[in-house]
Write an enzyme that holds these catalytic residues in place. Structure first.
Site, short mmCIF file in Angstrom:
data_model
loop_
_atom_site.label_atom_id
_atom_site.label_comp_id
_atom_site.label_asym_id
_atom_site.label_seq_id
_atom_site.Cartn_x
_atom_site.Cartn_y
_atom_site.Cartn_z
N ASP A 68 0.87 -1.18 0.00
CA ASP A 68 0.00 0.00 0.00
C ASP A 68 0.90 1.23 0.00
O ASP A 68 1.85 1.32 0.80
CB ASP A 68 -0.90 0.00 1.23
CG ASP A 68 -1.91 1.15 1.20
OD1 ASP A 68 -2.98 0.95 0.59
OD2 ASP A 68 -1.62 2.22 1.78
N ILE A 69 0.65 2.17 -0.90
CA ILE A 69 1.45 3.39 -0.97
C ILE A 69 1.05 4.30 0.19
O ILE A 69 -0.14 4.64 0.34
CB ILE A 69 1.26 4.11 -2.31
CG1 ILE A 69 1.71 3.20 -3.46
CG2 ILE A 69 2.04 5.42 -2.34
CD1 ILE A 69 1.46 3.77 -4.84
N GLU A 112 -4.48 2.24 -4.68
CA GLU A 112 -3.02 2.28 -4.51
C GLU A 112 -2.48 1.00 -3.88
O GLU A 112 -1.35 0.98 -3.37
CB GLU A 112 -2.62 3.49 -3.65
CG GLU A 112 -3.03 3.41 -2.20
CD GLU A 112 -4.44 3.92 -1.91
OE1 GLU A 112 -4.70 4.26 -0.74
OE2 GLU A 112 -5.26 3.99 -2.84
#
Length: 384
Positions: A246-247, A289
């Protein structure tokens, strides 16, 4: 005397009849042998068709085409130039070869603008190297072909569109003439047509299962593949691992620099992920994301090494968007199927474990890797 002559003539006549009959029998046998060979070749083509059209995974398909051609046409090697991306403008050899020896100093790439592409696409016929040179404009660069020393260059054409270029290597022959008969060229053309259809089908699946922005697989395809791999691991006491990414603070990129910057970050992170896994592994865009990676035949310790390598590469990368340097980090969770330690049988459960480990990484400060051991997972469930 006349009786002796008559018997002599009769003997000659009988002998002539026998010779004629033997000749006819020989001719008949030759015809039978020819048709039996054609029937056998048709049966082989049916088997080739079944094999190629039942394979949709691109790397497996290319390998199948290579081995089929090497076996059918008795050549020591073969290679295929293919389009290596959905929007590619050139054909690449990459690792799509067996039994041939590429020169490491040569770029084996054939641009769409090269006259070789137009010639093969329009003619849809096989060429020897000499024939290819004769039919090309003077000065055409075909070094990427001639250095591989092919005995035949075969276009893979479907609906007047070139899907690939097949090179057959040196022939295995007992005679001095290593050329191809017209019948052999016809057979090669048929198999090339089947191969082209199979490549086109694989390309269609690639388009349907690929996220157009990041060029990673879509979530549904990831789950389909994970289901097959998990079943195989269960049956063979194998191991496989899942990494979820996950960004961190992704919304800030969109809010601060605009959605175009957010897209740039997504695309770049996807490239870093893909460049740090093996060809046998699979990266996907899980949603927004979030990304996942399926690591085939990979135990916990190796999965953590891969995850940490990707985390570090993202952290160190210089993300520069319109002269703005932005700092990007990712949080990761890792889960491993193990028949003894973690014998999950449902793909979604394994993914949930990686997701829960990812949550722990984010809760503990982000930009880190967490393994989904049972204690952590139970704590996350309690928190939720």
């Amino acid at each position: 005397m006349s009786s002796e002559i008559s018997e002599f003539d009769l003997g000659n006549e009988v002998e002539a009849l026998n010779q004629n009959e033997n000749s006819q029998n020989g001719e008949m046998q030759a015809v039978i042998d020819e048709y039996e060979k054609k029937i056998y070749d048709l049966q082989q083509l049916l088997e080739v068709s079944r094999s190629l059209c039942s394979t949709l995974e691109f790397a497996t398909l290319v390998e199948s085409i290579l081995y089929t051609c090497m076996g059918q046409f008795h050549v020591l090697g073969a290679g295929i130039f293919v389009l290596n991306a959905l929007d590619a403008d050139s054909f690449h050899l990459d690792s799509n070869y067996n039994g041939i020896d590429p020169n490491p100093n040569i770029s084996y790439v054939i641009p769409m603008s090269n006259p070789v592409v137009a010639l093969l696409e329009s003619s849809n016929k096989a060429f020897t190297v000499d024939e290819l040179i004769e039919n090309l404009p003077e000065g055409t660069d075909i070094n990427m072909i001639t250095t591989l020393k092919p005995s035949l260059i075969v276009p893979l054409v479907q609906h007047n569109h070139l899907n690939g270029i097949l090179l057959l290597g040196e022939r295995i022959t007992l005679s001095e003439d290593a050329g191809y008969t017209d019948y052999e060229k016809q057979q090669i053309t048929v198999i090339a047509s089947l191969a082209s259809i199979a490549i086109n089908n694989a390309a269609l699946l690639e388009r349907a299962s690929t996220d157009m922005m990041t060029h990673l697989k879509l979530k549904y395809f990831f789950y389909n593949t994970l289901t097959d791999k998990l079943d195989n691991a269960l049956a063979n006491d194998g191991k496989l691992s899942i990494i979820m990414f996950d960004i961190d603070f992704f919304k800030r990129f969109n809010d601060t620099y605009g959605h175009a910057c957010g897209d740039y970050v997504l695309i770049t992170v996807a490239k870093i992920i893909k460049s740090n896994i093996r060809g046998m592994d699979m990266a996907s865009r899980y949603g927004g994301e979030e990304f996942t990676v399926l690591l085939n035949d990979t135990r916990k310790e190796d999965a953590l090494i891969v995850a940490e390598r990707i985390r570090s590469k993202v952290e160190q990368f210089d993300f520069c968007y319109e002269d703005q340097h932005v700092k990007v980090t990712i949080s990761l969770g890792v889960a491993t199927f193990d028949k003894e330690a973690n014998p999950v049988t449902v793909p979604k459960l394994l993914v949930d474990q990686a997701d829960q480990a990812l949550y722990v990484s984010k809760r503990n400060g982000r930009n880190q890797v967490t393994f989904a051991d049972p204690k952590l997972i139970s704590d996350v469930k309690l928190d939720n």
